[in-house]
Motif scaffolding. Structure first.
Motif, short mmCIF file in Angstrom:
data_model
loop_
_atom_site.label_atom_id
_atom_site.label_comp_id
_atom_site.label_asym_id
_atom_site.label_seq_id
_atom_site.Cartn_x
_atom_site.Cartn_y
_atom_site.Cartn_z
N TRP A 7 0.86 -1.19 0.00
CA TRP A 7 0.00 0.00 0.00
C TRP A 7 0.90 1.25 0.00
N PRO A 8 1.34 1.69 -1.18
CA PRO A 8 2.33 2.78 -1.25
C PRO A 8 1.85 4.08 -0.58
N GLU A 9 0.53 4.27 -0.52
CA GLU A 9 0.02 5.53 0.03
C GLU A 9 -0.14 5.47 1.55
N ALA A 10 -0.05 4.29 2.11
CA ALA A 10 -0.37 4.13 3.53
C ALA A 10 0.72 4.72 4.42
N ARG A 11 0.32 5.04 5.66
CA ARG A 11 1.30 5.53 6.64
C ARG A 11 1.14 4.76 7.95
N LEU A 12 2.23 4.66 8.67
CA LEU A 12 2.18 4.00 9.98
C LEU A 12 2.41 5.03 11.08
N TYR A 13 1.61 4.95 12.12
CA TYR A 13 1.78 5.83 13.27
C TYR A 13 1.92 4.99 14.52
N LEU A 14 2.80 5.40 15.40
CA LEU A 14 2.85 4.79 16.73
C LEU A 14 1.78 5.44 17.58
N TYR A 15 1.10 4.68 18.40
CA TYR A 15 0.17 5.31 19.35
C TYR A 15 0.26 4.51 20.65
N GLY A 16 -0.58 4.87 21.63
CA GLY A 16 -0.53 4.16 22.90
C GLY A 16 0.74 4.49 23.67
N SER A 17 1.07 3.60 24.62
CA SER A 17 2.11 3.97 25.58
C SER A 17 3.50 4.12 24.98
N CYS A 18 3.76 3.55 23.79
CA CYS A 18 5.10 3.73 23.23
C CYS A 18 5.25 5.14 22.66
N ALA A 19 4.13 5.87 22.49
CA ALA A 19 4.22 7.21 21.91
C ALA A 19 3.64 8.30 22.81
N ASN A 20 2.94 7.93 23.87
CA ASN A 20 2.31 8.98 24.69
C ASN A 20 3.17 9.36 25.90
N SER A 21 4.35 8.74 25.99
CA SER A 21 5.33 8.97 27.06
C SER A 21 4.95 8.34 28.40
N LEU B 169 -2.42 14.13 22.58
CA LEU B 169 -2.92 14.94 23.70
C LEU B 169 -2.24 14.53 25.01
N LEU B 170 -2.15 13.22 25.24
CA LEU B 170 -1.52 12.73 26.47
C LEU B 170 -0.04 13.11 26.51
N ARG B 171 0.63 12.96 25.37
CA ARG B 171 2.05 13.29 25.33
C ARG B 171 2.25 14.78 25.59
N ASP B 172 1.38 15.62 25.03
CA ASP B 172 1.51 17.06 25.26
C ASP B 172 1.29 17.40 26.73
N TYR B 173 0.31 16.78 27.36
CA TYR B 173 0.14 17.01 28.80
C TYR B 173 1.40 16.61 29.57
N ALA B 174 2.01 15.50 29.16
CA ALA B 174 3.21 15.05 29.88
C ALA B 174 4.35 16.04 29.75
N GLY B 175 4.33 16.84 28.67
CA GLY B 175 5.41 17.81 28.46
C GLY B 175 5.28 19.06 29.33
N ILE B 176 4.19 19.20 30.04
CA ILE B 176 3.98 20.42 30.83
C ILE B 176 4.63 20.33 32.21
N ASP B 177 4.40 19.23 32.89
CA ASP B 177 4.93 19.10 34.26
C ASP B 177 5.31 17.64 34.50
N VAL B 178 6.54 17.43 34.89
CA VAL B 178 7.06 16.06 35.02
C VAL B 178 6.27 15.24 36.04
N ARG B 179 5.57 15.93 36.96
CA ARG B 179 4.84 15.19 37.99
C ARG B 179 3.71 14.35 37.41
N LEU B 180 3.20 14.72 36.22
CA LEU B 180 2.18 13.88 35.60
C LEU B 180 2.77 12.52 35.24
N ARG B 181 3.93 12.54 34.60
CA ARG B 181 4.53 11.28 34.19
C ARG B 181 4.87 10.43 35.42
#
Ligand code: ATP
Ligand code: MG
Length: 335
Positions: free
Chosen positions: A52-66, A143-155
């Motif tokens: 599928w030459p047009e297809a794209r792969l995205y990581l999601y879930g815990s490997c990408a949300n930090s 969205l989850l990853r962006d929240y994690a970038g605000i304050d380390v206490r979330l992670r």
């Protein structure tokens, strides 16, 4: 006042904090693990592109949300532009392709709620689930990853809570307890509610990121590098927050009439959502609104038996944080 009260209850709060921080650090995936995940993704991209030459792969879930701890499986979404494709056919085709490239334990689960192909890569030792066109999950991951970038206490808090949930057997949606995704939303909500707040409500701010997925507009402020000071007026440490989190879910939350909502940064009422009664298999015994699919209650898997299990676990954890001589051991004892 809160701080003073807690200090009087537990004179060992500083020691406790150091212990929680070292548990958090021991759970962070090492760099070489991240590199292996990339390596596997590159291999998958190569294989998928041939078909599928047009297809794209995205990581999601815990490997990408930090919020992924060490040795987690990875979640991949195959985005094929065409909305009319037959997902089962694509999954079976994909399984074929992967099998012929020596990937192991390849299995197409076409009848699951979220249909996937599972596989294990013998080179990196990583297991992986691939779903099709599940772009909402890719956006909520951001969205989850962006929240994690605000304050380390979330992670820090989310790692401890996920570790607790896994140790205590309450991270199993098929048994009526909650997903990791739900626990992270509970942590975000909790930090939005602290006084002073540790996290803002990104969906309530000027949108700097906006996409439409499955007719749903997903928009929020994503320039989180400008929000690094947001929580600095709140000096609570991770031990205090773990304590507060369990206390809230054990004794502070109104299970009868409240819904927690990261989207609005507040608690909203079940009445307003019409989540007051059971419809089919969906019950609303603990209500966690999905930030984008707002008709979706992540607590709907919880039934009258598992709600009891969950609430007893929250109470157990809160009581351990209050009284146990060694909370960092006791909290994570296998059930
Ligand atoms: P773990 O470390 O336990 O694998 P995880 O972050 O991968 O944690 P999962 O609960 O397995 O969490 O979910 C993976 C991703 O799938 C989530 O990050 C989210 O994007 C999406 N997801 C999971 N459950 C739901 C749901 N009920 N509704 C919408 N999206 C969901
Ligand atoms: Mg996962």
């Amino acid at each position: 006042r809160n701080l003073k009260w807690q200090m009087e209850c537990r004179s060992d709060i500083y020691r406790l904090n150091t212990q929680f921080l070292s548990i958090y650090e021991s759970l962070i995936p090492p760099e070489e693990e991240k590199a292996k995940q990339k390596q596997l993704l590159t291999l998958l991209e190569k294989l998928v592109c041939k078909e599928w030459p047009e297809a794209r792969l995205y990581l999601y879930g815990s490997c990408a949300n930090s919020f992924g701890v060490s040795k987690s499986d990875i979640d991949v979404c195959l985005a094929i532009g065409d909305a009319d494709i037959n997902k089962s056919e694509v999954l079976l085709k994909l399984a074929d392709i992967l099998q012929s490239d020596n990937l192991q334990n390849v299995q197409a689960l076409t009848r699951a709620r979220v249909p996937i192909v599972k596989l294990m890569d013998p080179v990196t030792g990583i297991s992986c689930d691939i779903c099709i066109n599940n772009l909402l999950a890719v956006v909520n991951t951001k969205l989850l990853r962006d929240y994690a970038g605000i304050d380390v206490r979330l992670r820090q808090l989310a790692f401890i809570v996920k570790h607790w949930a896994k140790s205590r057997g309450v991270n199993e949606t098929y048994q009526g307890t909650l997903s990791s995704y739900a626990y992270v939303l509970m942590c975000i909500h909790f930090l939005q509610q602290r006084k002073p707040a540790i996290l803002p409500c990104l969906q309530g701010m000027r949108a700097t990121y906006s996409v439409t997925v499955d007719d749903k507009k997903c928009a929020f402020f994503d320039q989180v590098e400008n929000l690094r000071d947001f929580g600095s007026r709140n000096r609570e440490t991770i031990a205090q927050l773990v304590w507060g989190f369990f206390n809230y879910w054990a004794y502070g939350h109104d299970y009868t009439s409240s819904v927690i909502s990261v989207r609005t940064g507040s608690v909203i009422s079940k009445l307003e959502k019409d989540w007051t009664r059971r419809v089919g298999n969906d019950r609303h015994l603990i209500c966690i609104e999905d930030p984008f699919e707002t008709s979706h209650d992540l607590g709907r898997v919880v039934d009258k038996f598992s709600i009891k299990v969950l609430r007893e676990e929250f109470e157990r954890a809160a009581d351990i944080m209050h009284y146990a001589p060694n909370p960092c051991v006791k909290l994570f004892e296998p059930y």
